[in-house]
Design a protein around this motif. Structure first.
Motif, mmCIF file in Angstrom:
data_model
loop_
_atom_site.group_PDB
_atom_site.id
_atom_site.type_symbol
_atom_site.label_atom_id
_atom_site.label_comp_id
_atom_site.label_asym_id
_atom_site.label_seq_id
_atom_site.Cartn_x
_atom_site.Cartn_y
_atom_site.Cartn_z
ATOM 1 N N TYR A 100 -0.707 4.462 -0.610
ATOM 2 C CA TYR A 100 -0.684 2.925 -0.852
ATOM 3 C C TYR A 100 -0.281 2.211 0.401
ATOM 4 O O TYR A 100 -1.011 0.935 0.458
ATOM 5 C CB TYR A 100 0.169 2.595 -1.959
ATOM 6 N N ASP A 101 0.466 2.594 1.093
ATOM 7 C CA ASP A 101 1.034 1.703 2.370
ATOM 8 C C ASP A 101 -0.258 1.831 3.342
ATOM 9 O O ASP A 101 -0.405 0.756 3.908
ATOM 10 C CB ASP A 101 2.268 2.336 2.964
ATOM 11 N N LYS A 104 -2.704 -0.896 2.220
ATOM 12 C CA LYS A 104 -2.161 -2.259 2.359
ATOM 13 C C LYS A 104 -2.325 -2.740 3.885
ATOM 14 O O LYS A 104 -2.281 -3.927 4.051
ATOM 15 C CB LYS A 104 -0.869 -2.147 1.849
ATOM 16 N N LYS A 108 -2.872 -6.456 6.442
ATOM 17 C CA LYS A 108 -1.517 -6.667 7.134
ATOM 18 C C LYS A 108 -1.315 -8.033 7.474
ATOM 19 O O LYS A 108 -0.248 -8.704 7.676
ATOM 20 C CB LYS A 108 -1.297 -5.795 8.311
ATOM 21 N N ILE A 113 -2.358 -10.620 -1.434
ATOM 22 C CA ILE A 113 -3.741 -10.018 -1.297
ATOM 23 C C ILE A 113 -4.493 -10.634 -2.319
ATOM 24 O O ILE A 113 -4.048 -10.838 -3.650
ATOM 25 C CB ILE A 113 -3.557 -8.470 -1.472
#
Length: 211
Positions: A100-101, A104, A108, A113
């Protein structure tokens, strides 16, 4: 007036997908959406259908005739995966999973989002990696299921989608219905925040009438 998460965004992306990306969509069980042509539902029709939909009994009253709205009618309309495991019955991502990181990181520069950011990322590459799958699911959820206010994308389903999950084995038809009921029950008359509900409900009833 159009819903900020209308199917027009989905259609425009589909038209620009690479061969690899389209094959990835098919592998997830959403291949029928690649043939989608409808881009809009009249606003008045959407509100009319919304008012006539009984979320407790899952029926729509049309001139005294009740039409059932079921997972099967969702499947007949969208031809997305039915049966299998319900989304919320899956385990959420373990804390040591960085997927998930990593996803994302594509956004950045964005504190929020939005659908436009998802669209821009998809059209900027021909890759069909795991990030692409998550991007497509966010697009699908915010078009046919439910979005959030202020233009934010609904990212809740992503917490259940890890790399080891077979996305095509998730009961997406039931998830669409769950979102329909949840949004209907929290709907504020005359509000334009949940137009995707009127879109989805209109499509469901149109499908049910053909059964």
């Amino acid at each position: 007036m159009k819903n900020r998460c209308s199917s027009e965004a989905l259609l425009s992306i589909i038209l620009g997908m690479s061969k690899e990306q389209k094959e990835s969509v098919r592998s997830m069980g959403f291949g029928a959406l690649l043939k989608m042509k409808i881009t809009d539902i009249p606003l008045k029709l959407g509100f009319y259908v919304l008012q006539k939909f009984d979320s407790e009994r899952m029926v729509k009253d049309i001139e005294g005739k009740e039409l059932k709205v079921t997972a099967e009618s969702v499947h007949d309309m969208l031809v997305i995966p039915i049966g299998g495991t319900k989304l919320t019955q899956l385990d959420q991502w373990p804390k040591d999973d960085t997927s998930y990181d990593e996803w994302k990181q594509q956004f950045k520069k964005d504190s929020i989002i939005r659908l436009s950011a998802i669209k821009n990322v998809i059209v900027s590459t021909t890759q069909a990696d795991f990030n692409f799958k998550l991007n497509f699911l966010v697009l699908f959820v915010n078009t046919f299921c439910e979005s959030t206010s202020m233009g934010r994308c609904n990212l809740f389903p992503l917490s259940y989608i890890s790399r080891k999950i077979d996305i095509s084995n998730i009961d997406w038809c039931s998830y669409v219905l769950d979102c329909l009921v949840r949004t209907k029950n929290s709907y504020i008359p005359a509000s334009l925040l949940d137009l995707q509900l009127s879109w989805c409900c209109s499509m469901l009833i149109t499908s049910a009438q053909k059964l």
